[in-house]
Write an enzyme that holds these catalytic residues in place. Structure first.
Site, PDB file in Angstrom:
ATOM      1  N   THR A  47       0.692  -1.222   0.093  1.00  0.00           N
ATOM      2  CA  THR A  47      -0.074   0.073   0.010  1.00  0.00           C
ATOM      3  C   THR A  47       0.776   1.242  -0.147  1.00  0.00           C
ATOM      4  O   THR A  47       2.018   1.232   0.460  1.00  0.00           O
ATOM      5  CB  THR A  47      -0.850   0.181   1.273  1.00  0.00           C
ATOM      6  OG1 THR A  47      -0.065  -0.064   2.300  1.00  0.00           O
ATOM      7  CG2 THR A  47      -1.805  -1.078   1.472  1.00  0.00           C
ATOM      8  N   GLU A  99      -5.792  -3.620  -1.903  1.00  0.00           N
ATOM      9  CA  GLU A  99      -6.217  -4.817  -1.101  1.00  0.00           C
ATOM     10  C   GLU A  99      -7.141  -5.591  -1.875  1.00  0.00           C
ATOM     11  O   GLU A  99      -7.659  -6.686  -1.651  1.00  0.00           O
ATOM     12  CB  GLU A  99      -6.856  -4.406   0.224  1.00  0.00           C
ATOM     13  CG  GLU A  99      -6.098  -3.857   1.428  1.00  0.00           C
ATOM     14  CD  GLU A  99      -5.490  -2.410   1.272  1.00  0.00           C
ATOM     15  OE1 GLU A  99      -5.690  -1.825   0.305  1.00  0.00           O
ATOM     16  OE2 GLU A  99      -5.159  -2.024   2.042  1.00  0.00           O
ATOM     17  N   LYS A 101     -15.602  17.358   8.870  1.00  0.00           N
ATOM     18  CA  LYS A 101     -16.624  17.190   9.982  1.00  0.00           C
ATOM     19  C   LYS A 101     -16.687  18.735  10.310  1.00  0.00           C
ATOM     20  O   LYS A 101     -15.861  19.154  11.084  1.00  0.00           O
ATOM     21  CB  LYS A 101     -16.284  16.350  10.866  1.00  0.00           C
ATOM     22  CG  LYS A 101     -16.178  14.878  10.479  1.00  0.00           C
ATOM     23  CD  LYS A 101     -15.604  13.904  11.429  1.00  0.00           C
ATOM     24  CE  LYS A 101     -15.432  12.608  10.772  1.00  0.00           C
ATOM     25  NZ  LYS A 101     -14.291  12.246  10.513  1.00  0.00           N
ATOM     26  N   TRP A 141     -21.141  16.411   7.850  1.00  0.00           N
ATOM     27  CA  TRP A 141     -20.224  15.846   7.040  1.00  0.00           C
ATOM     28  C   TRP A 141     -20.176  16.745   5.540  1.00  0.00           C
ATOM     29  O   TRP A 141     -21.052  16.746   4.964  1.00  0.00           O
ATOM     30  CB  TRP A 141     -20.234  14.517   6.744  1.00  0.00           C
ATOM     31  CG  TRP A 141     -19.853  13.782   7.707  1.00  0.00           C
ATOM     32  CD1 TRP A 141     -19.336  13.901   8.907  1.00  0.00           C
ATOM     33  CD2 TRP A 141     -19.859  12.122   7.920  1.00  0.00           C
ATOM     34  NE1 TRP A 141     -19.046  12.963  10.008  1.00  0.00           N
ATOM     35  CE2 TRP A 141     -19.348  11.901   9.086  1.00  0.00           C
ATOM     36  CE3 TRP A 141     -19.909  11.142   6.827  1.00  0.00           C
ATOM     37  CZ2 TRP A 141     -19.179  10.427   9.354  1.00  0.00           C
ATOM     38  CZ3 TRP A 141     -19.763   9.650   7.187  1.00  0.00           C
ATOM     39  CH2 TRP A 141     -19.300   9.495   8.282  1.00  0.00           C
TER      40      TRP A 141
END
Ligand code: AMP
Length: 540
Positions: free
Chosen positions: A188, A333, A440, A445
């Site tokens: 990653t 992944e 936030k 949001w």
């Protein structure tokens, strides 16, 4: 009592992919941009032959099944041969991202225990800096002939790929083993902490590659020529180097030529029908096409993912250039794509804007993958297109554990992606943000992706990024970064006024910073961490 199936149990192995292509589509072409400039052209049959030679060469270096072989390389034919020679031999192909920080590169090479590393001449300076810190690497092989293999000061064991394979036989009996064996390893990007390794099995890659050929995904056949701009050093280039030979499609590998002009010319000269890349690449390509009044004569479809594709770019591809856009989602992944967008027949009569909005979503799961969104307590949220929560994924090509990790990251058998998404009743998923990027503010949001999308719709904006910045009253407020298109004057008031017409008033950023460029990482994503480091406290 359940009845056993009475079918042969043949393993899904990558060696069979290249042998299939060599036998069934032996004359289909691979065209590859050499690192030193010219185009190289050969067939799947020849690719198979050279992969077998390399497999013999690696065995000659003393490597055996389970050993890791690293690559630091562009998309080119020698990298393709390495894909098959290494995994086909039962070894692990560790594709390294050359844009990792050298310390991280050293970390991944040692963590993977690479025995041999194959690299492009471009990355010779990188090799010079890291070789002394990678004691397990017994040979550094330059993906070039002897004439284009540099001497690297302080690195003794450098040799040319062509010299390495030249004396080897082109006969090699690919071993048979369990299809769950590790075939490839990719780390990653590791924006926080050390990169984590994802070990793909032969089975996962073959299943993804077969699925990828489907008409609603890459849609590949011998009539196609596919150009993966997505790098072979990250997430298996979305499995295109495996899917193209399964389908018998011509494969066009751009090498280091990733600028708009080079890509456009290659697409036109090689009759490319399908391509795949991240939005930043398509932005560069379209800028070149627009500036020079060009059009695409063969390109029919572009696959896009890695980060959100702005709606304005979708519109341009579709309406101005008649190129279909398929917007998918996946991550290191998930081996390659896990979902793919597209229009259903019912969308035929939709107004253009509705089509663009639909295509800006990341689409339905491919068969073999399941998704759900959950709230902070882990409860599954309804598929109503509005409830947003963390996206969870499971399936045939989703990781179960990181390489050499003690604990599995799974929660009740699902992988938590760190993405925030909604799923509509018809199964269409939309990424709203990364959990770490969502802003936030006052208990609500704001999606940084939606704000960026809105800004890029302004004709003077080339690129936009938004981060949440600590705010004494609202917890966080959005700060926007804009790169203007060349020759365009745009000031703060104008873009803020424009945004007011596009998003809710409380979403409009508190400030705008104009930059010459955005920090973009090795996989084409804007590095918001870098922006946060520099600008994260401007409102406090
Ligand atoms: P990587 O593992 O480096 O390939 O990054 C995977 C991440 O990229 C995902 O978890 C998403 O946050 C992001 N990503 C991938 N595809 C898309 C997409 N089509 N739209 C928005 N974000 C995406």
């Amino acid at each position: 009592m359940l009845q056993p199936g009475l079918m042969m149990d043949r393993p899904l192995l990558l060696s069979s992919v290249i042998e299939h292509a060599a036998a069934q589509f032996g004359e289909a072409e691979i065209v590859s941009r050499e690192t030193h400039g010219p185009l190289f052209r050969y067939t799947y049959a020849q690719c198979g032959t050279r992969a077998r030679k390399l497999a013999n060469a690696l065995a000659g270096l003393g490597l055996k099944g389970g050993d890791a072989v690293g690559t630091i390389a562009w998309n080119n034919h020698r990298h393709m041969e390495t894909y098959y020679a290494v995994s086909g031999s039962g070894m692990v192909l560790h594709t390294c991202n050359p844009r990792l920080h050298p310390q991280q590169l050293i970390y991944v090479i040692n963590h993977a225990e690479d025995q041999v590393v194959l690299f492009d001449a471009t990355f010779a300076p990188l090799v010079k800096g890291i070789a002394a810190h990678c004691p397990m690497v017994r040979a550094w092989v330059c993906l070039a002939d002897a004439a284009h293999t540099p001497t690297i000061e302080g690195v003794a064991n450098v040799q040319s790929y062509e010299d390495l394979i030249a004396p080897c036989s082109d006969e090699f009996a690919w071993p048979e083993f369990d299809e769950r064996t590790g075939a490839a390893l990719c780390y990653t990007s590791g924006t926080t902490g050390n990169p984590k390794g994802v070990m793909y099995s032969h089975r996962a890659i073959v299943l993804n590659a077969i699925s990828g050929c489907n008409p609603s995904i890459l849609s590949l056949s011998p009539a196609d020529a596919i150009l993966p701009v997505v790098p072979m050093f990250h997430v298996n280039a979305w499995c295109i180097p495996y899917a193209a030979p399964i389908a018998g499609a011509k494969l066009v590998l751009p090498g280091p030529g990733l600028d708009g002009k080079s890509l456009y010319e290659l697409m036109e000269s090689e009759g490319v029908t399908v391509s795949a890349g991240v939005p930043t690449i398509w932005q560069l390509l379209l800028a070149h096409v627009e500036q020079n009044g060009l059009k695409f004569t063969t390109m029919r479809r572009t696959l896009v993912g890695g980060s959100a594709m702005p709606r304005s770019l979708i519109a341009k591809f579709m309406d101005t250039y008649q190129v279909e856009v398929r917007h998918g989602w996946g991550m290191t992944e998930t081996t390659a794509a896990a979902t793919m967008g597209g229009l259903m027949p019912a969308a035929k009569g939709w107004p253009a804007e509705e089509k663009h909005a639909h295509l800006a979503k990341q689409g339905r799961t491919m068969f073999g993958v399941e998704i759900k969104v959950v709230d902070e307590q882990g409860a599954t949220l309804p598929r109503d297109g509005e409830s947003q929560g963390e996206l969870m994924v499971r399936g045939q090509w989703v990781l179960s554990s990181y390489f050499k990790a003690d604990r599995s990251p799974l929660v009740d058998g699902w992988f938590p992606t760190g993405d925030i998404a909604t799923i509509s009743p018809d199964g269409v998923m939309q990424i709203r943000d990364r959990t770490k990027d969502v802003i936030k503010t006052g208990g609500e949001w704001i999606s940084s992706i939606d704000l960026e999308n809105a800004a890029v719709a302004h004709p003077a904006v080339a690129m936009a990024a938004v981060i949440g910045v600590k705010h004494p009253k609202w917890d966080e407020r959005p700060l926007m970064f804009i790169v203007r298109k060349p020759g365009h004057a745009l000031e703060k008031d104008e873009i803020l006024k424009f945004l007011e017409t596009q998003v809710a008033k409380w979403w409009v950023p508190d400030d705008v910073v104009f930059l010459e460029s955005l920090p973009v990482g090795g996989t084409g994503k804007v590095q918001k961490g870098d922006l946060r480091k520099q600008y994260g406290s401007v409102f406090s």
